[in-house]
Design a protein around this motif. Structure first.
Motif, PDB file in Angstrom:
ATOM      1  N   SER A 185       0.818  -1.214   0.000  1.00 11.64           N
ATOM      2  CA  SER A 185       0.000   0.000   0.000  1.00 11.64           C
ATOM      3  C   SER A 185       0.851   1.263   0.000  1.00 11.64           C
ATOM      4  CB  SER A 185      -0.939   0.001   1.215  1.00 11.64           C
ATOM      5  OG  SER A 185      -1.809  -1.108   1.187  1.00 11.64           O
ATOM      6  N   ALA A 186       2.070   1.172   0.526  1.00  6.84           N
ATOM      7  CA  ALA A 186       2.945   2.341   0.574  1.00  6.84           C
ATOM      8  C   ALA A 186       3.353   2.807  -0.824  1.00  6.84           C
ATOM      9  CB  ALA A 186       4.195   2.018   1.394  1.00  6.84           C
ATOM     10  N   ALA A 187       3.245   1.914  -1.815  1.00  4.69           N
ATOM     11  CA  ALA A 187       3.633   2.264  -3.189  1.00  4.69           C
ATOM     12  C   ALA A 187       2.461   2.795  -3.999  1.00  4.69           C
ATOM     13  CB  ALA A 187       4.238   1.042  -3.882  1.00  4.69           C
ATOM     14  N   ARG A 188       1.276   2.907  -3.373  1.00  4.15           N
ATOM     15  CA  ARG A 188       0.084   3.329  -4.112  1.00  4.15           C
ATOM     16  C   ARG A 188       0.262   4.732  -4.704  1.00  4.15           C
ATOM     17  NH1 ARG A 188      -3.309   2.916  -0.234  1.00  4.15           N
ATOM     18  NH2 ARG A 188      -4.141   0.848  -0.697  1.00  4.15           N
ATOM     19  N   LYS A 189       0.782   5.647  -3.914  1.00 11.78           N
ATOM     20  CA  LYS A 189       0.936   7.025  -4.374  1.00 11.78           C
ATOM     21  C   LYS A 189       1.890   7.106  -5.563  1.00 11.78           C
ATOM     22  CE  LYS A 189       1.016  10.103  -1.202  1.00 11.78           C
ATOM     23  NZ  LYS A 189       1.431  10.980  -0.067  1.00 11.78           N
ATOM     24  N   LEU A 190       2.956   6.302  -5.541  1.00 16.46           N
ATOM     25  CA  LEU A 190       3.914   6.289  -6.650  1.00 16.46           C
ATOM     26  C   LEU A 190       3.266   5.764  -7.927  1.00 16.46           C
ATOM     27  CD1 LEU A 190       6.825   6.523  -7.754  1.00 16.46           C
ATOM     28  CD2 LEU A 190       7.240   4.214  -6.895  1.00 16.46           C
ATOM     29  N   LEU A 191       2.472   4.702  -7.796  1.00 11.77           N
ATOM     30  CA  LEU A 191       1.841   4.108  -8.971  1.00 11.77           C
ATOM     31  C   LEU A 191       0.798   5.046  -9.568  1.00 11.77           C
ATOM     32  CD1 LEU A 191       1.893   1.504 -10.638  1.00 11.77           C
ATOM     33  CD2 LEU A 191       0.043   0.627  -9.217  1.00 11.77           C
ATOM     34  N   LEU A 192       0.101   5.784  -8.727  1.00 12.05           N
ATOM     35  CA  LEU A 192      -0.938   6.684  -9.218  1.00 12.05           C
ATOM     36  C   LEU A 192      -0.372   7.847 -10.036  1.00 12.05           C
ATOM     37  CD1 LEU A 192      -3.372   6.839  -6.159  1.00 12.05           C
ATOM     38  CD2 LEU A 192      -3.752   5.714  -8.361  1.00 12.05           C
ATOM     39  N   LEU A 193       0.941   8.082  -9.941  1.00 10.99           N
ATOM     40  CA  LEU A 193       1.560   9.151 -10.731  1.00 10.99           C
ATOM     41  C   LEU A 193       1.665   8.787 -12.207  1.00 10.99           C
ATOM     42  CD1 LEU A 193       4.497  10.222  -8.374  1.00 10.99           C
ATOM     43  CD2 LEU A 193       2.345  11.430  -8.750  1.00 10.99           C
ATOM     44  N   VAL A 194       1.624   7.490 -12.515  1.00 13.97           N
ATOM     45  CA  VAL A 194       1.936   7.073 -13.889  1.00 13.97           C
ATOM     46  C   VAL A 194       0.818   6.266 -14.548  1.00 13.97           C
ATOM     47  CG1 VAL A 194       4.423   7.090 -13.529  1.00 13.97           C
ATOM     48  CG2 VAL A 194       3.142   5.030 -12.988  1.00 13.97           C
ATOM     49  N   ILE A 195      -0.275   5.984 -13.849  1.00 11.91           N
ATOM     50  CA  ILE A 195      -1.362   5.225 -14.467  1.00 11.91           C
ATOM     51  C   ILE A 195      -2.655   6.033 -14.361  1.00 11.91           C
ATOM     52  CG2 ILE A 195      -0.316   3.004 -13.891  1.00 11.91           C
ATOM     53  CD1 ILE A 195      -2.443   2.679 -11.735  1.00 11.91           C
ATOM     54  N   ARG A 196      -3.590   5.694 -15.235  1.00 15.67           N
ATOM     55  CA  ARG A 196      -4.907   6.335 -15.149  1.00 15.67           C
ATOM     56  C   ARG A 196      -5.989   5.309 -15.437  1.00 15.67           C
ATOM     57  NH1 ARG A 196      -7.416   7.854 -20.037  1.00 15.67           N
ATOM     58  NH2 ARG A 196      -6.120   7.591 -21.889  1.00 15.67           N
ATOM     59  N   HIS A 197      -7.186   5.616 -14.997  1.00 17.48           N
ATOM     60  CA  HIS A 197      -8.332   4.736 -15.209  1.00 17.48           C
ATOM     61  C   HIS A 197      -8.828   4.853 -16.652  1.00 17.48           C
ATOM     62  CE1 HIS A 197      -9.366   3.411 -11.070  1.00 17.48           C
ATOM     63  NE2 HIS A 197      -8.761   4.519 -10.721  1.00 17.48           N
ATOM     64  N   LYS A 198      -9.105   3.712 -17.266  1.00 18.90           N
ATOM     65  CA  LYS A 198      -9.842   3.729 -18.524  1.00 18.90           C
ATOM     66  C   LYS A 198     -11.310   3.950 -18.197  1.00 18.90           C
ATOM     67  CE  LYS A 198      -6.858   0.802 -21.380  1.00 18.90           C
ATOM     68  NZ  LYS A 198      -6.793  -0.460 -22.193  1.00 18.90           N
ATOM     69  N   VAL A 199     -11.940   4.845 -18.923  1.00 18.21           N
ATOM     70  CA  VAL A 199     -13.299   5.230 -18.570  1.00 18.21           C
ATOM     71  C   VAL A 199     -14.293   4.105 -18.849  1.00 18.21           C
ATOM     72  CG1 VAL A 199     -15.181   6.809 -19.123  1.00 18.21           C
ATOM     73  CG2 VAL A 199     -12.867   7.682 -18.845  1.00 18.21           C
ATOM     74  N   HIS A 200     -14.231   3.490 -20.061  1.00 24.68           N
ATOM     75  CA  HIS A 200     -15.214   2.468 -20.436  1.00 24.68           C
ATOM     76  C   HIS A 200     -16.622   3.002 -20.191  1.00 24.68           C
ATOM     77  CE1 HIS A 200     -12.117  -0.396 -21.265  1.00 24.68           C
ATOM     78  NE2 HIS A 200     -11.650  -0.360 -20.030  1.00 24.68           N
ATOM     79  N   SER A 201     -17.391   2.327 -19.349  1.00 22.19           N
ATOM     80  CA  SER A 201     -18.750   2.810 -19.061  1.00 22.19           C
ATOM     81  C   SER A 201     -18.736   3.970 -18.075  1.00 22.19           C
ATOM     82  CB  SER A 201     -19.600   1.665 -18.499  1.00 22.19           C
ATOM     83  OG  SER A 201     -19.062   1.226 -17.255  1.00 22.19           O
ATOM     84  N   GLY A 202     -17.651   4.065 -17.273  1.00 19.35           N
ATOM     85  CA  GLY A 202     -17.549   5.153 -16.301  1.00 19.35           C
ATOM     86  C   GLY A 202     -18.222   4.890 -14.979  1.00 19.35           C
ATOM     87  N   TYR A 203     -18.832   3.714 -14.822  1.00 20.96           N
ATOM     88  CA  TYR A 203     -19.565   3.422 -13.580  1.00 20.96           C
ATOM     89  C   TYR A 203     -18.633   3.249 -12.383  1.00 20.96           C
ATOM     90  CZ  TYR A 203     -23.862   2.771 -16.250  1.00 20.96           C
ATOM     91  OH  TYR A 203     -24.956   2.974 -17.055  1.00 20.96           O
ATOM     92  N   GLU A 204     -17.389   2.852 -12.623  1.00 21.46           N
ATOM     93  CA  GLU A 204     -16.465   2.579 -11.519  1.00 21.46           C
ATOM     94  C   GLU A 204     -15.453   3.701 -11.298  1.00 21.46           C
ATOM     95  OE1 GLU A 204     -14.625  -1.157 -12.211  1.00 21.46           O
ATOM     96  OE2 GLU A 204     -16.480  -2.315 -12.048  1.00 21.46           O
ATOM     97  N   VAL A 205     -15.521   4.757 -12.081  1.00 18.93           N
ATOM     98  CA  VAL A 205     -14.526   5.833 -11.997  1.00 18.93           C
ATOM     99  C   VAL A 205     -15.143   7.048 -11.316  1.00 18.93           C
ATOM    100  CG1 VAL A 205     -12.899   7.260 -13.281  1.00 18.93           C
ATOM    101  CG2 VAL A 205     -13.523   4.997 -14.149  1.00 18.93           C
ATOM    102  N   LYS A 206     -14.544   7.464 -10.206  1.00 24.11           N
ATOM    103  CA  LYS A 206     -15.031   8.638  -9.488  1.00 24.11           C
ATOM    104  C   LYS A 206     -14.447   9.909 -10.109  1.00 24.11           C
ATOM    105  CE  LYS A 206     -15.897   6.478  -5.002  1.00 24.11           C
ATOM    106  NZ  LYS A 206     -15.667   6.562  -3.541  1.00 24.11           N
ATOM    107  N   VAL A 207     -15.317  10.875 -10.361  1.00 21.42           N
ATOM    108  CA  VAL A 207     -14.914  12.105 -11.058  1.00 21.42           C
ATOM    109  C   VAL A 207     -13.858  12.876 -10.284  1.00 21.42           C
ATOM    110  CG1 VAL A 207     -15.724  14.358 -11.869  1.00 21.42           C
ATOM    111  CG2 VAL A 207     -17.100  12.302 -12.272  1.00 21.42           C
ATOM    112  N   TRP A 208     -14.056  13.016  -8.966  1.00 21.18           N
ATOM    113  CA  TRP A 208     -13.215  13.914  -8.176  1.00 21.18           C
ATOM    114  C   TRP A 208     -12.055  13.212  -7.464  1.00 21.18           C
ATOM    115  CZ3 TRP A 208     -14.863  18.085 -10.193  1.00 21.18           C
ATOM    116  CH2 TRP A 208     -16.216  18.322 -10.407  1.00 21.18           C
TER     117      TRP A 208
END
Length: 225
Positions: free
Chosen positions: A166-189
């Motif tokens: 879990s300590a590496a979560r912040k590092l990984l979030l710098l370089v990946i993004r969510h694919k929108v697809h239907s968008g039901y699982e992606v929070k806007v904010w």
């Protein structure tokens, strides 16, 4: 409790005492070398191929305390600057300086703590890429059954393995993004879904009225725009 594949079986208690064996192991290897007969290029090869590789297996599973990372870096720097280990030589540059890439004036040694986080981020990435693997199913059932490993979830008595990943979560979030697809699982904010560099969530220009709004709420279900 002993070790299994070089990793302590019991991970309780002080982590500094638990992982102190890594420096001892490294120093035993260094003290057996006679660097006075090696060029700087030879020392560089030994450091990159052996010394920096010694703790890699442990670091790919556990987050080492900063004190242990500094001790390892200090031992490697001492070997690099000393002409006759274990005698201490003059350190003509900071460790951070010689860890820079060659094109930036460094030698390219690894920063221990940053490399540790990179290995753990790779583990976290595999949990996302291979959700049907055994380890992913075990961790999902215990820590993020109804969510994603990228979300911060409060759990009771997490194992040190999960705390480390879990300590590496912040590092990984710098370089990946969510694919929108239907968008039901992606929070806007909250979720990084805007394809900028670096990726980011949407930025509100007014007070947020619906903090849990999903990207699907922004999509016209008929035109799909």
């Amino acid at each position: 409790m002993g070790t299994y594949l070089g990793i302590p079986k019991d991970i309780s208690g002080s982590k500094c005492k638990l992982f102190a064996f890594l420096k001892d192991k490294l120093m035993n290897r260094v003290n057996g070398w006679t660097s006075r007969w090696l060029s700087k290029g030879g020392n560089e090869v030994l450091i990159k191929s052996i010394l920096l590789a010694l703790p890699t297996y442990v670091m790919s599973t556990f987050l080492l305390p900063l004190e242990i990372c500094e001790n390892l870096a200090s031992a490697i720097a001492q070997f690099w600057w000393s002409s006759n280990p274990p005698k201490r030589g003059i350190h003509w540059a900071k460790w951070e300086k010689i860890c820079l890439p060659r094109e930036e004036g460094g030698i390219g040694f690894r920063m221990i703590h940053e490399f540790n986080l990179a290995l753990l981020a790779k583990k976290l990435c595999r949990l996302i890429q291979y959700p049907d693997s055994l380890v992913a199913r075990v961790l999902k059932g215990r820590y993020y059954n109804m969510s994603s490993p990228l979300r911060i979830i409060s759990v009771s008595s997490p194992s040190y393995v999960w705390t480390s990943i879990s300590a590496a979560r912040k590092l990984l979030l710098l370089v990946i993004r969510h694919k929108v697809h239907s968008g039901y699982e992606v929070k806007v904010w909250e979720d990084p879904w805007i394809p900028t560099i670096p990726v980011r969530p949407a930025r509100p220009t007014a007070p947020v009225l619906h903090p849990n709004m999903r990207v699907s709420d922004l999509i016209d279900q008929e035109s799909k725009e």
